[in-house]
Design a protein around this motif. Structure first.
Motif, short mmCIF file in Angstrom:
data_model
loop_
_atom_site.label_atom_id
_atom_site.label_comp_id
_atom_site.label_asym_id
_atom_site.label_seq_id
_atom_site.Cartn_x
_atom_site.Cartn_y
_atom_site.Cartn_z
N UNK A 176 0.85 -1.19 0.00
CA UNK A 176 0.00 0.00 0.00
C UNK A 176 0.88 1.24 0.00
N UNK A 177 0.46 2.25 -0.76
CA UNK A 177 1.21 3.50 -0.88
C UNK A 177 0.23 4.66 -0.87
N UNK A 178 0.58 5.71 -0.16
CA UNK A 178 -0.15 6.98 -0.21
C UNK A 178 0.80 8.03 -0.78
N UNK A 179 0.29 8.82 -1.73
CA UNK A 179 1.13 9.79 -2.43
C UNK A 179 0.69 11.22 -2.12
N UNK A 180 1.66 12.12 -2.14
CA UNK A 180 1.32 13.54 -2.24
C UNK A 180 0.78 13.78 -3.65
N UNK A 181 -0.14 14.72 -3.80
CA UNK A 181 -0.79 14.92 -5.09
C UNK A 181 0.20 15.27 -6.20
N UNK A 182 1.32 15.91 -5.84
CA UNK A 182 2.31 16.26 -6.85
C UNK A 182 3.37 15.18 -7.03
N UNK A 183 3.18 14.05 -6.35
CA UNK A 183 4.12 12.96 -6.46
C UNK A 183 5.43 13.16 -5.72
N UNK A 184 5.57 14.28 -5.04
CA UNK A 184 6.85 14.58 -4.41
C UNK A 184 7.16 13.75 -3.18
N UNK A 185 6.13 13.18 -2.60
CA UNK A 185 6.34 12.39 -1.39
C UNK A 185 5.45 11.17 -1.45
N UNK A 186 5.92 10.05 -0.89
CA UNK A 186 5.12 8.83 -0.81
C UNK A 186 5.41 8.15 0.51
N UNK A 187 4.39 7.49 1.03
CA UNK A 187 4.54 6.67 2.24
C UNK A 187 4.00 5.29 1.90
N UNK A 188 4.82 4.27 2.05
CA UNK A 188 4.39 2.94 1.64
C UNK A 188 4.72 1.86 2.65
N UNK A 189 3.99 0.76 2.54
CA UNK A 189 4.23 -0.43 3.35
C UNK A 189 4.10 -1.66 2.48
N UNK A 190 4.87 -2.69 2.79
CA UNK A 190 4.79 -3.99 2.12
C UNK A 190 4.86 -5.03 3.21
N UNK A 191 3.72 -5.66 3.51
CA UNK A 191 3.67 -6.60 4.64
C UNK A 191 3.12 -7.95 4.17
N UNK A 192 3.58 -9.00 4.81
CA UNK A 192 3.06 -10.34 4.58
C UNK A 192 2.64 -10.91 5.92
N UNK A 193 1.39 -11.39 6.00
CA UNK A 193 0.84 -11.89 7.25
C UNK A 193 0.07 -13.19 6.99
N UNK A 194 -0.05 -14.05 8.00
CA UNK A 194 -0.82 -15.29 7.85
C UNK A 194 -2.32 -15.03 7.85
N UNK A 195 -3.05 -15.87 7.15
CA UNK A 195 -4.51 -15.75 7.09
C UNK A 195 -5.21 -16.74 8.01
N UNK A 196 -4.47 -17.44 8.84
CA UNK A 196 -5.07 -18.49 9.66
C UNK A 196 -5.47 -18.02 11.05
N UNK A 197 -5.47 -16.73 11.27
CA UNK A 197 -5.86 -16.20 12.58
C UNK A 197 -4.68 -15.86 13.46
N UNK A 198 -3.46 -16.26 13.06
CA UNK A 198 -2.29 -15.97 13.88
C UNK A 198 -2.10 -14.46 14.03
N UNK A 199 -2.35 -13.72 12.95
CA UNK A 199 -2.22 -12.26 13.02
C UNK A 199 -3.18 -11.70 14.06
#
Length: 338
Positions: free
Chosen positions: A266-289
């Motif tokens: 997931x990434x959020x951008x400044x409207x002019x593209x000058x700044x971005x904040x992003x995350x890349x995460x991997x988590x289990x789907x079996x309830x452990x999270x």
């Protein structure tokens, strides 16, 4: 409402009037006909998004493509709807349910040009067309010397603006081109999801109906559902919901189910593209999270949360982490979330 077993009239599928909407609805109609043995009739409906020619950045974010269709469904003008999921508000009205998310098409964006020049290599001042604030920000980052032009219109009209030389490039969804079967001589550059993530739900369809629809219709629509697609888009839309930023926010989220895990970028951008904040995460789907983070109720934690519950919790967590890192400064938050 009559059941499928007793009705003689076709099942009515409500759809926007655009060529793309009717093409993707036609694919769903054909699949449902195979499942039920009943004819499915397209019911074209004009939405505000089809008639209001203002910029999407000005009028988007409140379900402009969905509201009129939903009114028609409640009024009994059709039996179910097909939406582009990326245009659908995250808040589903009482009385409606997303009965299926068919298998997702290509989620990437593509840059369309006349000669095949990559987006980053376009000459200074090149005009690149898109109506999406997210794509605008990404163009600013990928081609900072280009001029971004805010455009509306169907796929054919956008392609024509490139063919005529009015624009050097337009940014379109790969899935839309595929569903339309476009055979344009223009050149296309696939934009990889790692560096150019796309809108939550892009490439996916939402099949929506009333919660009080006949049980056999609900069952038939459910047969169209693709489990991994639904899990992935549940996480993506939870990111959007958690940001409370609206469908037209300059943000992207893409998720992939990998075995028993889900990976969310997931990434959020400044409207002019000058700044971005992003995350890349991997988590289990079996309830452990959920057990590890204390989300959900005790039964969920003890028995292992269903994948949809876990996917939503993970998506909301990604949104909250983005906000903690300053994403709220980059997006205009709005109510209700969409």
């Amino acid at each position: 409402m009559s059941t499928l077993r007793t009705r003689t009239a076709p099942i009515r599928l409500g759809t926007r009037r655009s060529a793309l909407a009717q093409a993707q609805s036609g694919h769903v109609a054909a699949a449902l006909e195979k499942i039920t043995g009943h004819a499915v009739e397209l019911v074209p409906i004009t939405s505000e998004g089809d008639t209001n020619r203002a910029s999407l950045s000005e009028i988007g974010g409140q379900g402009i493509f969905a509201t009129r269709l939903r009114e028609a469904l409640f009024a009994g003008e059709c039996d179910f709807l097909v939406h582009s999921l990326k245009d659908l508000p995250t808040a589903i009205p009482d009385g409606l349910v997303i009965a299926a998310t068919p298998r997702r098409e290509d989620a990437r964006d593509v840059a369309i040009t006349r000669g095949g020049t990559p987006l980053h290599a376009l000459r200074a001042g090149s005009r690149v067309g898109t109506g999406s604030p997210r794509r605008m920000a990404q163009v600013h980052r990928r081609a900072p010397h280009a001029e971004v032009v805010d455009i509306r219109g169907n796929v054919d009209s956008r392609l024509q603006r490139v063919a005529s030389g009015e624009l050097e490039a337009v940014i379109l969804a790969a899935a839309g081109l595929s569903r339309l079967g476009s055979d344009s001589p223009l050149r296309r550059e696939e934009l990889g999801l790692a560096e150019w993530p796309t809108a939550p739900g892009q490439g996916s369809l939402a099949v929506e109906t009333r919660t009080d629809a006949p049980a056999d219709l609900l069952a038939a629509l459910a047969a169209l559902d693709d489990h991994d697609t639904r899990v992935a888009v549940t996480a993506e839309r939870a990111v959007l919901e958690g940001l409370d930023a609206g469908c037209q926010a300059p943000m992207a989220a893409h998720a992939v189910v990998e075995g028993g895990d889900i990976r969310v970028r997931a990434v959020v951008y400044a409207s002019d593209g000058g700044r971005r904040i992003g995350l890349d995460v991997t988590e289990p789907l079996n309830g452990e999270y959920i057990r590890r983070n204390g989300s959900g109720n005790g039964a969920d934690a003890a028995d292992g949360a269903p994948p949809m519950h876990a996917a939503r919790a993970i998506g909301l967590s990604v949104a909250h982490r983005l906000l903690d890192q300053g994403a709220a400064d980059l997006v205009s938050r709005e109510h209700p979330s969409s």
